[in-house]
Design a protein around this motif. Structure first.
Motif, PDB file in Angstrom:
ATOM      1  N   ARG A 305     -34.388   4.522  -7.596  1.00 15.32           N
ATOM      2  CA  ARG A 305     -33.119   5.348  -6.827  1.00 15.32           C
ATOM      3  C   ARG A 305     -33.566   6.005  -5.443  1.00 15.32           C
ATOM      4  N   GLY A 306     -35.020   6.667  -5.650  1.00 15.97           N
ATOM      5  CA  GLY A 306     -35.267   7.355  -4.635  1.00 15.97           C
ATOM      6  C   GLY A 306     -36.757   6.597  -4.197  1.00 15.97           C
ATOM      7  N   ASP A 307     -37.963   7.348  -3.730  1.00 15.51           N
ATOM      8  CA  ASP A 307     -38.962   6.544  -3.416  1.00 15.51           C
ATOM      9  C   ASP A 307     -39.945   6.649  -4.478  1.00 15.51           C
ATOM     10  N   SER A 308     -41.222   5.997  -4.240  1.00 20.53           N
ATOM     11  CA  SER A 308     -42.356   6.094  -5.362  1.00 20.53           C
ATOM     12  C   SER A 308     -43.077   7.339  -5.529  1.00 20.53           C
ATOM     13  N   ALA A 309     -42.842   8.217  -4.581  1.00 19.99           N
ATOM     14  CA  ALA A 309     -43.352   9.366  -4.650  1.00 19.99           C
ATOM     15  C   ALA A 309     -42.593  10.282  -5.911  1.00 19.99           C
ATOM     16  N   ALA A 310     -41.296  10.033  -5.905  1.00 19.35           N
ATOM     17  CA  ALA A 310     -40.649  10.726  -6.748  1.00 19.35           C
ATOM     18  C   ALA A 310     -40.654  10.151  -8.163  1.00 19.35           C
ATOM     19  N   LEU A 311     -41.059   8.839  -8.194  1.00 17.13           N
ATOM     20  CA  LEU A 311     -41.395   8.197  -9.610  1.00 17.13           C
ATOM     21  C   LEU A 311     -42.750   8.574 -10.101  1.00 17.13           C
ATOM     22  N   GLU A 312     -43.561   8.802  -9.167  1.00 13.79           N
ATOM     23  CA  GLU A 312     -44.898   9.414  -9.724  1.00 13.79           C
ATOM     24  C   GLU A 312     -44.604  10.761 -10.134  1.00 13.79           C
ATOM     25  N   GLU A 313     -44.177  11.704  -9.476  1.00 13.35           N
ATOM     26  CA  GLU A 313     -43.845  12.932 -10.013  1.00 13.35           C
ATOM     27  C   GLU A 313     -43.174  13.064 -11.444  1.00 13.35           C
ATOM     28  N   ALA A 314     -42.198  12.148 -11.438  1.00 10.20           N
ATOM     29  CA  ALA A 314     -41.665  12.208 -12.744  1.00 10.20           C
ATOM     30  C   ALA A 314     -42.443  11.639 -13.933  1.00 10.20           C
ATOM     31  N   ILE A 315     -43.348  10.470 -13.495  1.00 14.06           N
ATOM     32  CA  ILE A 315     -44.223  10.130 -14.748  1.00 14.06           C
ATOM     33  C   ILE A 315     -45.126  11.054 -15.175  1.00 14.06           C
ATOM     34  N   GLY A 316     -45.857  11.949 -13.912  1.00 11.24           N
ATOM     35  CA  GLY A 316     -46.593  12.862 -14.285  1.00 11.24           C
ATOM     36  C   GLY A 316     -46.177  13.899 -15.372  1.00 11.24           C
ATOM     37  N   LEU A 317     -44.910  14.177 -15.267  1.00 10.04           N
ATOM     38  CA  LEU A 317     -44.169  15.217 -15.881  1.00 10.04           C
ATOM     39  C   LEU A 317     -44.070  14.870 -17.335  1.00 10.04           C
ATOM     40  N   GLY A 318     -43.741  13.558 -17.556  1.00 15.48           N
ATOM     41  CA  GLY A 318     -43.447  12.972 -18.891  1.00 15.48           C
ATOM     42  C   GLY A 318     -44.504  12.920 -19.765  1.00 15.48           C
ATOM     43  N   ARG A 319     -45.837  12.919 -19.305  1.00 17.36           N
ATOM     44  CA  ARG A 319     -46.821  12.853 -20.310  1.00 17.36           C
ATOM     45  C   ARG A 319     -46.801  11.814 -21.315  1.00 17.36           C
ATOM     46  N   VAL A 320     -46.415  10.662 -20.960  1.00 18.25           N
ATOM     47  CA  VAL A 320     -46.338   9.400 -21.565  1.00 18.25           C
ATOM     48  C   VAL A 320     -47.372   8.434 -21.305  1.00 18.25           C
ATOM     49  N   LEU A 321     -47.760   8.709 -19.710  1.00 16.77           N
ATOM     50  CA  LEU A 321     -48.536   7.667 -19.236  1.00 16.77           C
ATOM     51  C   LEU A 321     -49.631   8.615 -18.447  1.00 16.77           C
ATOM     52  N   SER A 322     -50.612   8.076 -18.333  1.00 13.02           N
ATOM     53  CA  SER A 322     -51.537   8.653 -17.642  1.00 13.02           C
ATOM     54  C   SER A 322     -52.240   7.808 -16.373  1.00 13.02           C
ATOM     55  N   ARG A 323     -52.362   8.331 -15.212  1.00 15.80           N
ATOM     56  CA  ARG A 323     -52.461   7.809 -13.987  1.00 15.80           C
ATOM     57  C   ARG A 323     -53.870   7.124 -13.952  1.00 15.80           C
ATOM     58  N   GLU A 324     -54.214   5.740 -13.430  1.00 17.42           N
ATOM     59  CA  GLU A 324     -55.339   5.067 -13.371  1.00 17.42           C
ATOM     60  C   GLU A 324     -55.561   4.749 -11.865  1.00 17.42           C
ATOM     61  N   SER A 325     -56.813   4.580 -11.357  1.00 21.03           N
ATOM     62  CA  SER A 325     -57.196   4.151 -10.190  1.00 21.03           C
ATOM     63  C   SER A 325     -56.486   2.729  -9.816  1.00 21.03           C
ATOM     64  N   PRO A 326     -56.166   2.456  -8.539  1.00 25.33           N
ATOM     65  CA  PRO A 326     -55.784   1.115  -8.312  1.00 25.33           C
ATOM     66  C   PRO A 326     -56.786  -0.053  -8.228  1.00 25.33           C
ATOM     67  N   VAL A 327     -56.266  -1.088  -8.436  1.00 26.15           N
ATOM     68  CA  VAL A 327     -57.193  -2.410  -8.458  1.00 26.15           C
ATOM     69  C   VAL A 327     -57.290  -2.968  -7.287  1.00 26.15           C
ATOM     70  N   PRO A 328     -58.436  -3.075  -6.191  1.00 24.06           N
ATOM     71  CA  PRO A 328     -58.316  -3.293  -4.980  1.00 24.06           C
ATOM     72  C   PRO A 328     -57.730  -4.743  -4.979  1.00 24.06           C
ATOM     73  N   GLY A 329     -56.941  -5.143  -3.886  1.00 21.31           N
ATOM     74  CA  GLY A 329     -56.134  -6.349  -3.910  1.00 21.31           C
ATOM     75  C   GLY A 329     -54.921  -6.554  -4.709  1.00 21.31           C
ATOM     76  N   GLU A 330     -54.713  -5.565  -5.531  1.00 25.69           N
ATOM     77  CA  GLU A 330     -53.320  -5.837  -6.209  1.00 25.69           C
ATOM     78  C   GLU A 330     -52.474  -4.507  -6.066  1.00 25.69           C
ATOM     79  N   PRO A 331     -51.307  -4.966  -5.719  1.00 22.87           N
ATOM     80  CA  PRO A 331     -50.346  -3.967  -5.311  1.00 22.87           C
ATOM     81  C   PRO A 331     -49.617  -3.246  -6.311  1.00 22.87           C
TER      82      PRO A 331
END
Length: 339
Positions: A305-331
């Motif tokens: 509904r919004g942009d990916s920044a709003a998604l990342e904020e919401a995911i960080g709030l939920g504490r269900v998932l932990s952020r990992e570094s992106p893999v080069p060449g994979e979007p």
């Protein structure tokens, strides 16, 4: 593991069954009752529908001034049409439960934000100088008249804005780490150390003179840093709600955006169900589907509904998932199931 892979090969069809099997906990800070409220009226009951919906819109949009905004007028003028249930608990009072999905669509069409049910939990450390040598930190088990009055004022303000708050136990462990002197003095390291046991997303520290609570001093501590101000109890809760709403409420652009999100560490059907349920409930997510399964990693395709920044904020709030570094060449975004 092979049983899990066979299950996921039919994931879209079996998602409902997976949810029933999920053993993982729901996000801890889910606010219930966002879409119900009580309004008052004299002769015309439609007044109560509008008053109740006005309270709901403050909580759901995160905006205190929503009733005065032109974009919300059409929704408020048709308040009764959004009611799913209502009853009259007392003369001149009307309790109403509104259709959340219909309201969210209407708010999106009006270009207004929607703030979902998963919200930051705030731990309140409020040191009070009550005069006459009485000094204390507000606790969850408030007993004295002054302490109860101040705590209830803060709880009522938080309920009005739809933000979850909690108070420390002020047991021996809390007193050893964050005594009145440390809270009043604003010793942030001590306060944060004492806060760790509560698992809150933010900490609000207050220093209140009970003879003049309108000029208390406040400090908000969260992952974005610290903010300081002076003001009354209700005003300060409003300020916290405003800050969080600015970060987490989502305004639909009217156009669908998609993002791919890879989640590793999905070892069981319960893990899969927990992640799927979490993603589907995020305000920023309009729809969620599985695009690929490789070993313990599932690639989800999300329509936002919004942009990916709003998604990342919401995911960080939920504490269900932990952020990992992106893999080069994979979007896309990469996360891992939190344990």
């Amino acid at each position: 593991m092979r049983r899990f892979i066979r299950f996921l090969s039919h994931a879209p069809a079996l998602a409902g069954a997976a949810l029933l099997l999920a053993a993982g906990p729901l996000p801890a800070d889910r606010v219930d009752g966002l879409y119900d409220a009580e309004g008052v009226f004299e002769d015309d009951r439609s007044e109560a529908f509008a008053a109740a919906l006005g309270q709901v819109l403050v909580r759901v949009t995160g905006r205190r001034d929503i009733a005065g905004r032109a974009e919300a007028r059409a929704v408020l003028d048709n308040a009764a049409s959004y009611a799913q249930q209502f009853r009259q608990p007392a003369p001149g009072k009307l309790w109403v439960a509104f259709d959340g999905a219909a309201l969210e669509r209407a708010l999106g069409e009006a270009g207004l934000p929607v703030w979902g049910q998963d919200r930051p939990a705030t731990l309140l450390w409020v040191a009070v100088d009550a005069g006459g040598g009485r000094r204390f930190v507000l606790s969850s088990g408030a007993e004295s008249e002054v302490e109860t009055r101040l705590r209830d004022t803060l709880l009522a303000a938080a309920a009005r804005r739809g933000i979850p708050v909690m108070f420390p136990l002020m047991d021996a462990e809390d007193r050893a780490r964050a005594s009145f002197a440390e809270v009043w003095g604003g010793f942030e390291d001590s306060i944060l150390a004492a806060s760790a046991r509560y698992g809150a997303d933010a900490v609000l520290v207050g220093r209140v003179d009970a003879s003049d609570p309108g000029f208390a001093r406040w400090t908000l501590l969260d992952e974005s840093g610290s903010q300081r101000w002076s003001g009354g109890l209700e005003e300060s809760v409003d300020r916290v709600a405003d800050l969080f709403a600015a970060r987490f409420a989502v305004v639909s652009s009217g156009e669908s955006a998609t993002v791919r999100l890879a989640v590793g560490g999905i070892e069981t059907t319960a893990d899969y169900a927990r992640v799927l349920r979490f993603l589907e409930r995020l305000t920023a997510v309009e729809s969620c589907s599985v695009e690929r399964v490789e070993g313990e990693e599932v690639l989800f395709r999300l329509t936002l509904r919004g942009d990916s920044a709003a998604l990342e904020e919401a995911i960080g709030l939920g504490r269900v998932l932990s952020r990992e570094s992106p893999v080069p060449g994979e979007p896309g975004l990469r996360y891992r199931v939190s344990r």
